[in-house]
Design an enzyme around this catalytic site. Structure first.
Site, mmCIF file in Angstrom:
data_model
loop_
_atom_site.group_PDB
_atom_site.id
_atom_site.type_symbol
_atom_site.label_atom_id
_atom_site.label_comp_id
_atom_site.label_asym_id
_atom_site.label_seq_id
_atom_site.Cartn_x
_atom_site.Cartn_y
_atom_site.Cartn_z
ATOM 1 N N CYS A 64 11.368 1.435 -4.996
ATOM 2 C CA CYS A 64 11.678 0.078 -5.486
ATOM 3 C C CYS A 64 10.697 -0.202 -6.616
ATOM 4 C CB CYS A 64 11.653 -0.958 -4.373
ATOM 5 S SG CYS A 64 10.066 -1.272 -3.597
ATOM 6 N N HIS A 97 -1.599 14.508 7.866
ATOM 7 C CA HIS A 97 -2.275 13.755 8.929
ATOM 8 C C HIS A 97 -1.389 12.709 9.596
ATOM 9 C CE1 HIS A 97 -6.618 14.697 7.357
ATOM 10 N NE2 HIS A 97 -5.901 15.775 7.607
ATOM 11 N N ASN A 98 -0.415 12.173 8.857
ATOM 12 C CA ASN A 98 0.386 11.063 9.402
ATOM 13 C C ASN A 98 1.834 11.449 9.721
ATOM 14 O OD1 ASN A 98 -1.469 9.623 6.948
ATOM 15 N ND2 ASN A 98 -1.736 8.865 9.023
HETATM 16 C C1 RB5 Z 1 12.648 -6.224 -7.223
HETATM 17 O O1 RB5 Z 1 12.489 -7.057 -8.339
HETATM 18 C C2 RB5 Z 1 11.292 -5.951 -6.600
HETATM 19 O O2 RB5 Z 1 10.810 -7.090 -5.957
HETATM 20 C C3 RB5 Z 1 11.408 -4.823 -5.631
HETATM 21 O O3 RB5 Z 1 11.877 -3.687 -6.303
HETATM 22 C C4 RB5 Z 1 10.147 -4.376 -4.949
HETATM 23 O O4 RB5 Z 1 9.108 -4.153 -5.838
HETATM 24 C C5 RB5 Z 1 9.721 -5.175 -3.785
HETATM 25 O O5 RB5 Z 1 8.782 -4.816 -3.059
#
Ligand code: RB5
Length: 129
Positions: A64, A97-98
């Site tokens: 993300c 390790h995890n």
């Molecule tokens: C999206 O704008 C953004 O909030 C998402 O990709 C992420 O970084 C959230 O944790």
């Protein structure tokens, strides 16, 4: 089989990582999203997490903007250990390790070449037990 997913913030980097997996000859399944149109990251986090707990895929990669939201959502699924890694040392330890089964990172944090190095380190490290 590697499950891969992202939200709109991670879409462009996901496509680059998919090309990298293809270059390495690794099998993957793309759980979306499929464009830069705004989406809700928990949808894709859960799709990748469920693919792992069901046994359809062994490992997952989630992207993300920061890696935070999508990893936090994935970690709500029982059996998932998702770790945000912004450099290879943490990626190595996350496996060794995890025993983490999902690698997450942020497309607004790491560039494509560093992301590929993080992915390679993570994929190529075994859990030490
Ligand atoms: C999206 O704008 C953004 O909030 C998402 O990709 C992420 O970084 C959230 O944790």
């Amino acid at each position: 089989m590697i499950a891969i997913g992202c939200d709109h913030g991670g879409y462009a980097l996901k496509q680059e990582i998919i090309e990298h997996l293809k270059d390495r000859g690794l099998d993957y399944k793309d759980y979306g999203c499929y464009s830069t149109e705004a989406v809700d990251y928990p949808v894709y986090a859960k799709a990748v997490a469920n693919a792992i707990v069901s046994g359809e895929c062994e490992k997952g990669i989630l992207i993300c903007g920061t890696g935070l939201g999508i990893s936090l959502a994935a970690n709500k699924v029982k059996g998932i250990r998702a770790a945000v890694c912004s450099e290879p040392f943490t990626a190595k330890m996350a496996r060794a390790h995890n025993n983490c089964n999902i690698l997450a990172f942020g497309a607004r944090v790491v560039g494509a070449d560093l992301a590929k190095m993080i992915v390679d380190t993570w994929l190529d490290t075994e859990f030490e037990g």
